[in-house]
Scaffold this motif. Structure first.
Motif, short mmCIF file in Angstrom:
data_model
loop_
_atom_site.label_atom_id
_atom_site.label_comp_id
_atom_site.label_asym_id
_atom_site.label_seq_id
_atom_site.Cartn_x
_atom_site.Cartn_y
_atom_site.Cartn_z
N VAL A 68 0.93 -0.97 -0.02
CA VAL A 68 -0.06 -0.24 0.01
C VAL A 68 0.84 1.16 -0.13
O VAL A 68 1.78 1.28 0.89
N VAL A 77 -3.34 3.96 -1.48
CA VAL A 77 -3.43 3.61 -2.72
C VAL A 77 -2.80 1.93 -2.55
O VAL A 77 -1.78 1.69 -2.19
N ILE A 78 -3.76 0.94 -3.00
CA ILE A 78 -3.14 -0.58 -2.88
C ILE A 78 -2.44 -0.64 -4.45
O ILE A 78 -2.94 -0.44 -5.24
N ARG A 79 -0.89 -0.93 -4.27
CA ARG A 79 -0.11 -1.24 -5.39
C ARG A 79 0.04 -2.55 -5.72
O ARG A 79 0.46 -2.94 -6.62
N GLU A 80 -0.14 -3.54 -4.81
CA GLU A 80 -0.36 -4.94 -4.95
C GLU A 80 -1.15 -5.59 -4.01
O GLU A 80 -1.12 -5.66 -2.86
N GLY A 81 -1.96 -6.50 -4.74
CA GLY A 81 -3.09 -7.05 -4.10
C GLY A 81 -3.28 -8.69 -4.98
O GLY A 81 -3.30 -8.66 -6.14
N VAL B 77 -3.05 -9.67 -10.56
CA VAL B 77 -2.36 -8.71 -9.73
C VAL B 77 -3.13 -7.39 -9.65
O VAL B 77 -3.37 -6.71 -10.91
N ILE B 78 -3.61 -7.13 -8.48
CA ILE B 78 -4.34 -5.51 -8.38
C ILE B 78 -3.17 -4.86 -8.30
O ILE B 78 -2.36 -4.65 -7.47
N ARG B 79 -3.15 -3.75 -9.21
CA ARG B 79 -2.28 -2.54 -9.16
C ARG B 79 -2.43 -1.40 -8.83
O ARG B 79 -1.88 -0.28 -8.69
N GLY B 81 -5.73 0.22 -6.35
CA GLY B 81 -7.16 0.03 -5.65
C GLY B 81 -7.47 0.73 -4.35
O GLY B 81 -6.12 1.31 -3.91
N TYR B 82 -8.50 1.04 -4.14
CA TYR B 82 -8.49 1.98 -2.75
C TYR B 82 -9.54 1.52 -1.88
O TYR B 82 -10.55 0.80 -2.16
#
Lengths: 215, 215
Positions: A68, A77-81, B77-79, B81-82
């Protein structure tokens, strides 16, 4: 009213771009044009919540968050999930004292509903909720047929458990026989609580009601 | 047994690194050392599910997904997200026919529980669930006091609604009087269903039971 001209054979003047009037009529009746079943259920839940009839929500998709960022003066901001496998069905909530738990599933098939639409964790979860006397079901749509059912979870579980020895789908005839067919409305377009009322009647063997009015 | 040497003043030999034996005893009793209340509730829910006593899950945090990559031969992969604001409480499920809905909250205060720990959407959601005859409550921990309560949602809602004219917290005395104090155990460390049984007794005015055994 939009005028539609027909050739003598009954096909519409602008047939190449348009549906026939019959099809348009169908789409009007069945509402939710271009909406997924999930969208329609979310709208139904928002409507039921607003009129105070039930409190049901779709569960968020579980995400494993790895990284994050916290940019200055902005929100995180989520950058890796990564998407995780849920351990439950998608929808649950409360209606007149009853615990509701359900999954929404759609098929393009016309004669049966394939069990491959279900996952083991959904079956396990519905089984566990039934033991606790929750009301568990599947909102099942035959997309091409424009037919929509509330199907008791018990029926899906039996078919799932027997699929090695028996068929790998549930026939439409079985669903018509053991499920509740929903009549689409303007609002909500998917009035699934009608099917829940039917489930409650089956369960308590009386007119549907709040559990607290039963004594 | 670990030997602990004491100087004549009673302080422990290795006091700089260790708690006193009394504190250690406390920590042992209250279990879940180093675990957050959320971790302990997740463990309690896993335990209750395993022994078939209840089906309760924490809801995933809702995420607004903006960008997803699909690397070849790897999972999505989520790059970008909020975090979204949830519209419900964190926990819900089913127990012996009852819909359970609750939030977990912790304070370091010793004399009262500050209402600022709650959010409007949680209050609104609990209110709506109560109308549908769900069992709604808060698992409330006074971390410093090592005391843990199941507090009926109705009590929190009343305090919330009156906070402009009255105090902005609920006193410990009120919570002791109107809540149910949990006695920590080895497993689960937070046996909150004991408090739910108490809520059910209050509600049906009889021995706690499955709703379907009441007729």
């Amino acid at each position: 009213m939009k005028m539609v001209f027909h050739y003598p054979n009954g096909s519409s003047y602008t047939a190449s771009k348009q549906s026939t009037t019959a099809k348009q009529h169908h789409e009007t009746i069945y509402g939710g044009r271009g909406m997924t079943l999930e969208d329609e259920l979310n709208a139904a839940n928002a409507y039921y919540l607003q009129i105070g009839r039930a409190v049901v929500h779709k569960k968020p998709t579980p995400i494993q968050i790895v990284k994050v960022d916290y940019p200055a003066r902005s929100k995180a901001v989520i950058r890796e999930g990564y998407f995780k496998t849920p351990s439950t069905t998608d929808y649950n909530g409360v209606y007149r004292g009853w615990y509701l738990d359900f999954e929404a599933k759609e098929t393009k098939n016309k004669a049966s509903f394939p069990l491959k639409n279900f996952h083991q964790h959904q079956i396990d979860h519905m089984r566990a909720c039934l033991v606790q006397d929750g009301l568990c079901f599947v909102v099942m749509r035959f997309a091409v047929l424009h037919r929509l059912f509330v199907v008791p979870a018990s029926m899906v579980i039996v078919a799932w458990d027997n699929q090695q020895n028996s068929r790998k789908s549930i026939t439409l005839a079985t669903i018509i026989d053991a499920g509740f067919e929903l009549t689409p409305q303007l609002e909500p377009t998917v009035p699934y609580l009608d099917g829940v009322d039917w489930l409650i009647k089956k369960k308590v063997g009386a007119s549907s009601g709040n559990k607290f009015e039963r004594n």
